[in-house]
Write a protein that holds these residues in place. Structure first.
Motif, PDB file in Angstrom:
ATOM      1  N   PRO A  27      -3.953   5.690  -5.624  1.00 58.21           N
ATOM      2  CA  PRO A  27      -3.223   6.684  -4.837  1.00 58.21           C
ATOM      3  C   PRO A  27      -2.409   5.996  -3.741  1.00 58.21           C
ATOM      4  O   PRO A  27      -2.801   4.943  -3.226  1.00 58.21           O
ATOM      5  CB  PRO A  27      -4.330   7.543  -4.230  1.00 58.21           C
ATOM      6  N   PHE A  28      -1.278   6.592  -3.404  1.00 58.84           N
ATOM      7  CA  PHE A  28      -0.461   6.096  -2.299  1.00 58.84           C
ATOM      8  C   PHE A  28       0.382   7.237  -1.758  1.00 58.84           C
ATOM      9  O   PHE A  28       0.543   8.267  -2.407  1.00 58.84           O
ATOM     10  CB  PHE A  28       0.408   4.906  -2.742  1.00 58.84           C
ATOM     11  N   SER A  29       0.891   7.047  -0.562  1.00 56.10           N
ATOM     12  CA  SER A  29       1.761   8.064   0.022  1.00 56.10           C
ATOM     13  C   SER A  29       3.146   7.470   0.239  1.00 56.10           C
ATOM     14  O   SER A  29       3.312   6.255   0.320  1.00 56.10           O
ATOM     15  CB  SER A  29       1.187   8.581   1.342  1.00 56.10           C
ATOM     16  N   GLN A  49      11.408  12.897  -1.891  1.00 55.28           N
ATOM     17  CA  GLN A  49      10.595  13.658  -0.959  1.00 55.28           C
ATOM     18  C   GLN A  49       9.358  12.853  -0.543  1.00 55.28           C
ATOM     19  O   GLN A  49       8.809  12.114  -1.345  1.00 55.28           O
ATOM     20  CB  GLN A  49      10.106  14.959  -1.620  1.00 55.28           C
ATOM     21  N   PRO A  50       8.913  13.025   0.709  1.00 60.17           N
ATOM     22  CA  PRO A  50       7.645  12.398   1.090  1.00 60.17           C
ATOM     23  C   PRO A  50       6.497  13.124   0.395  1.00 60.17           C
ATOM     24  O   PRO A  50       6.655  14.259  -0.065  1.00 60.17           O
ATOM     25  CB  PRO A  50       7.587  12.617   2.606  1.00 60.17           C
ATOM     26  N   GLY A  51       5.361  12.456   0.297  1.00 60.21           N
ATOM     27  CA  GLY A  51       4.206  13.096  -0.315  1.00 60.21           C
ATOM     28  C   GLY A  51       3.177  12.107  -0.803  1.00 60.21           C
ATOM     29  O   GLY A  51       3.267  10.918  -0.543  1.00 60.21           O
ATOM     30  N   LYS A  52       2.221  12.633  -1.538  1.00 57.22           N
ATOM     31  CA  LYS A  52       1.132  11.819  -2.087  1.00 57.22           C
ATOM     32  C   LYS A  52       1.343  11.670  -3.590  1.00 57.22           C
ATOM     33  O   LYS A  52       1.661  12.635  -4.283  1.00 57.22           O
ATOM     34  CB  LYS A  52      -0.210  12.470  -1.773  1.00 57.22           C
ATOM     35  N   PHE A  53       1.130  10.446  -4.065  1.00 53.87           N
ATOM     36  CA  PHE A  53       1.360  10.106  -5.453  1.00 53.87           C
ATOM     37  C   PHE A  53       0.206   9.263  -5.980  1.00 53.87           C
ATOM     38  O   PHE A  53      -0.617   8.776  -5.212  1.00 53.87           O
ATOM     39  CB  PHE A  53       2.674   9.320  -5.599  1.00 53.87           C
ATOM     40  N   VAL A  54       0.179   9.085  -7.299  1.00 48.26           N
ATOM     41  CA  VAL A  54      -0.788   8.193  -7.947  1.00 48.26           C
ATOM     42  C   VAL A  54      -0.003   7.303  -8.892  1.00 48.26           C
ATOM     43  O   VAL A  54       0.787   7.788  -9.703  1.00 48.26           O
ATOM     44  CB  VAL A  54      -1.859   8.981  -8.738  1.00 48.26           C
ATOM     45  N   GLU A 110       0.865  -1.181   0.000  1.00 48.02           N
ATOM     46  CA  GLU A 110       0.000   0.000   0.000  1.00 48.02           C
ATOM     47  C   GLU A 110       0.895   1.222   0.000  1.00 48.02           C
ATOM     48  O   GLU A 110       1.599   1.469  -0.956  1.00 48.02           O
ATOM     49  CB  GLU A 110      -0.941  -0.048   1.201  1.00 48.02           C
ATOM     50  N   ASP A 111       0.873   1.978   1.079  1.00 47.67           N
ATOM     51  CA  ASP A 111       1.718   3.155   1.166  1.00 47.67           C
ATOM     52  C   ASP A 111       3.180   2.744   1.350  1.00 47.67           C
ATOM     53  O   ASP A 111       3.478   1.721   1.968  1.00 47.67           O
ATOM     54  CB  ASP A 111       1.271   4.040   2.326  1.00 47.67           C
TER      55      ASP A 111
END
Length: 162
Positions: free
Chosen positions: A117-119, A96-101, A32-33
């Motif tokens: 989506p995942f972080s 960098q950390p963050g939110k992605f698809v 998942e993330d």
């Protein structure tokens, strides 16, 4: 397979998703993330044999809420090709950390698409909730406990007469 949490549905097809971060989590697999920034290995294993004859493309984009200028927000792109061995694997370093698809496209005309989506490197929502609210909740509980136990101290005790 019905209970596989690491299953990725791409149109009518399914793949098994596995991720690894050898430098930070050693052999621990995630699906998942992504737990931390840094070097990440992703493996997509085909479930159906038909996928071995179809071109597949993988793209990772920043989650901006819009895909209008997809090239500008793309952080990783694996062009479409046929993976006859039934497995797609790639390496990417998340700086960098963050939110992605993640976007996986399969088919001659890209007719089968999965977007997920995942972080990366962000705490889970529950732990974020705990970090934000734990101190005020603890303070309220302590004050409430003090008030509860001290409420009878100021009253004179009544002894029942026999």
């Amino acid at each position: 397979m019905a209970e596989d949490m690491c299953k990725l549905t791409v149109g009518t097809y399914t793949m098994h998703f596995s991720g690894y971060q050898p430098e930070s989590t050693q052999q621990k697999q995630f699906c998942e993330d992504i737990p931390a920034t840094g070097h990440t290995i992703v493996v997509l294993d085909y479930i159906e044999q038909e996928l071995r004859t179809l071109p597949a493309e993988v793209r990772i984009i920043k989650d901006t809420g819009s895909e209008d200028n997809i090239e500008a927000i793309t952080v990783f792109h694996l062009p479409a090709k046929v993976y006859a061995n039934g497995s797609i694997d790639f390496n990417h370093t998340f700086e960098q950390p963050g939110k992605f698809v993640g976007i996986v496209t399969v088919g001659e005309k890209g007719e089968h698409i999965s977007k997920f989506p995942f972080s990366v490197g962000e705490p889970k929502v529950f732990s974020k909730f705990l970090n934000i609210y734990m101190i005020p909740v603890a303070a309220v509980l302590i004050v409430g406990g003090i008030v509860f136990f001290m409420r009878d101290r100021g009253k004179p005790s009544q002894i029942a007469a026999s």
